[in-house]
Write a protein that holds these residues in place. Structure first.
Motif, mmCIF file in Angstrom:
data_model
loop_
_atom_site.group_PDB
_atom_site.id
_atom_site.type_symbol
_atom_site.label_atom_id
_atom_site.label_comp_id
_atom_site.label_asym_id
_atom_site.label_seq_id
_atom_site.Cartn_x
_atom_site.Cartn_y
_atom_site.Cartn_z
ATOM 1 N N ALA A 232 0.846 -1.189 0.000
ATOM 2 C CA ALA A 232 0.000 0.000 0.000
ATOM 3 C C ALA A 232 0.883 1.242 0.000
ATOM 4 O O ALA A 232 1.952 1.255 0.614
ATOM 5 N N PHE A 233 0.402 2.292 -0.669
ATOM 6 C CA PHE A 233 1.231 3.475 -0.877
ATOM 7 C C PHE A 233 0.411 4.755 -0.749
ATOM 8 O O PHE A 233 -0.780 4.782 -1.058
ATOM 9 N N ALA B 78 -4.753 2.655 7.402
ATOM 10 C CA ALA B 78 -3.697 2.047 6.588
ATOM 11 C C ALA B 78 -2.358 2.756 6.746
ATOM 12 O O ALA B 78 -1.299 2.114 6.742
ATOM 13 N N CYS B 79 -2.392 4.084 6.897
ATOM 14 C CA CYS B 79 -1.125 4.819 6.999
ATOM 15 C C CYS B 79 -0.733 5.124 8.436
ATOM 16 O O CYS B 79 0.244 5.839 8.684
ATOM 17 N N GLY B 80 -1.490 4.595 9.410
ATOM 18 C CA GLY B 80 -1.106 4.715 10.809
ATOM 19 C C GLY B 80 -1.494 6.000 11.502
ATOM 20 O O GLY B 80 -1.076 6.235 12.632
ATOM 21 N N ARG B 81 -2.310 6.830 10.866
ATOM 22 C CA ARG B 81 -2.752 8.067 11.521
ATOM 23 C C ARG B 81 -3.745 7.778 12.643
ATOM 24 O O ARG B 81 -3.814 8.508 13.630
ATOM 25 N N VAL B 82 -4.553 6.752 12.443
ATOM 26 C CA VAL B 82 -5.429 6.241 13.500
ATOM 27 C C VAL B 82 -5.207 4.736 13.568
ATOM 28 O O VAL B 82 -4.643 4.132 12.652
ATOM 29 N N ASP B 83 -5.661 4.140 14.638
ATOM 30 C CA ASP B 83 -5.367 2.723 14.876
ATOM 31 C C ASP B 83 -6.506 1.786 14.484
ATOM 32 O O ASP B 83 -6.279 0.594 14.243
ATOM 33 N N ALA B 84 -7.735 2.334 14.411
ATOM 34 C CA ALA B 84 -8.877 1.500 14.040
ATOM 35 C C ALA B 84 -10.044 2.377 13.638
ATOM 36 O O ALA B 84 -10.098 3.576 13.951
ATOM 37 N N SER C 197 -14.621 -0.992 -0.060
ATOM 38 C CA SER C 197 -13.907 -1.981 -0.878
ATOM 39 C C SER C 197 -12.461 -1.582 -1.177
ATOM 40 O O SER C 197 -11.541 -2.396 -1.042
ATOM 41 N N ALA C 198 -12.237 -0.351 -1.606
ATOM 42 C CA ALA C 198 -10.872 0.083 -1.924
ATOM 43 C C ALA C 198 -10.023 0.173 -0.659
ATOM 44 O O ALA C 198 -8.871 -0.289 -0.629
ATOM 45 N N ALA C 199 -10.574 0.759 0.390
ATOM 46 C CA ALA C 199 -9.808 0.965 1.621
ATOM 47 C C ALA C 199 -9.520 -0.335 2.343
ATOM 48 O O ALA C 199 -8.518 -0.441 3.060
ATOM 49 N N LYS C 200 -10.378 -1.330 2.183
ATOM 50 C CA LYS C 200 -10.128 -2.638 2.787
ATOM 51 C C LYS C 200 -8.802 -3.204 2.291
ATOM 52 O O LYS C 200 -7.986 -3.682 3.079
ATOM 53 N N LEU C 201 -8.590 -3.137 0.988
ATOM 54 C CA LEU C 201 -7.337 -3.647 0.438
ATOM 55 C C LEU C 201 -6.153 -2.809 0.901
ATOM 56 O O LEU C 201 -5.079 -3.346 1.197
ATOM 57 N N LEU C 202 -6.341 -1.499 1.006
ATOM 58 C CA LEU C 202 -5.283 -0.629 1.524
ATOM 59 C C LEU C 202 -4.797 -1.116 2.887
ATOM 60 O O LEU C 202 -3.597 -1.248 3.125
ATOM 61 N N ILE C 203 -5.745 -1.367 3.780
ATOM 62 C CA ILE C 203 -5.403 -1.770 5.144
ATOM 63 C C ILE C 203 -4.724 -3.133 5.156
ATOM 64 O O ILE C 203 -3.711 -3.338 5.840
ATOM 65 N N GLU C 204 -5.261 -4.066 4.398
ATOM 66 C CA GLU C 204 -4.679 -5.408 4.380
ATOM 67 C C GLU C 204 -3.259 -5.386 3.820
ATOM 68 O O GLU C 204 -2.368 -6.064 4.338
#
Length: 253
Positions: free
Chosen positions: A125-126, A188-194, A206-213
């Protein structure tokens, strides 16, 4: 089918001026309780759909602002939320995003900060080309958690706010920012934890799910199970280390 990510990202970036067009944002229709659509939503979806069909005419298209009942869910299809955070857009809160997913790729674009979150399954992820990772928080007590209030479902208010209180008392603090896709990109980028919300549509997550994984985190429903492709549901997204603590709270009905 192989997708040219650079061309898709270029198409997505051309939507930026529409998000800052106050005349379009002020043209509002009500779809339901606290559920709105603006000319920005409509125009972004129209232009993205046209652009994708020109590049990939054989791929189906699922979008928030259309009837999606004819989609063959066994085949591949784009999943677009043209504006995730429409209420924010209406108020010029500047925390809205465009979310686009396809098969094993996902893009979340924040036009106000020009932040492009991209993930491809198995390749990471980027954020604007630089690798991103979820946070290292090991406990809920050291975590910042974002929440979604499921504003279209007022019947969930009592349960929601009971859970929000329990999470608030267990973590460092909570935030309610109004864009599920962007909240998940922040996981995904660690700004928040959950992040969690009781009911989300597939174009929201859908898009963000893959980002996090791809960033090392985990996304499930409130029972800890995998989310169905292209279907609505409850969403818990976390860094993978604090998910179980949150699941214990979320599973208490």
């Amino acid at each position: 089918m192989k997708i040219n990510r650079e061309k898709v990202e270029q198409l997505v970036r051309t939507m930026k001026p529409l998000f800052t067009d106050s005349s379009r944002a002020s043209q509002i229709k009500t779809k339901g309780a606290c559920d709105y659509v603006t000319q920005v939503d409509i125009q972004v979806q129209k232009l993205i759909k046209e652009g994708l069909y020109q590049m990939y005419p054989q791929v189906q298209f699922m979008g928030e602002e259309q009837d999606n009942t004819a989609i063959d869910r066994k085949g591949d299809f784009w999943i677009l939320d043209p504006v995730d955070g429409t209420t924010n857009l209406i108020h010029d809160f500047r925390h809205s995003t465009l979310s686009l997913a396809y098969a094993e790729a996902g893009t979340v674009y924040q036009p106000y900060t020009d932040e492009m979150f991209v993930a491809v399954k198995g390749k990471g992820a980027f954020l604007n080309g630089k690798p991103i990772h979820v946070s290292e928080a090991k406990t809920l007590s050291e975590s910042l958690v974002t929440i979604g209030t499921s504003p279209y479902y007022h019947e969930l208010a009592d349960w929601n706010f009971k859970v929000f209180k329990e999470v608030f008392l267990s973590c460092q603090d909570i935030r309610r920012l109004g864009s599920a896709a962007l909240d998940m990109a922040y996981v995904a980028c660690g700004r928040v934890d959950a992040f969690f919300e009781a009911i989300l549509q597939p174009w929201d997550f859908s898009a963000a799910k893959l980002l996090i994984e791809e960033a090392g985190g985990k996304v499930t429903d409130f029972a800890g199970k995998e989310l169905p492709v292209g279907m609505p549901g409850a969403v818990l997204a976390g860094n993978g280390k604090i998910n179980e603590e949150l699941l214990r709270i979320l599973s208490e009905k």
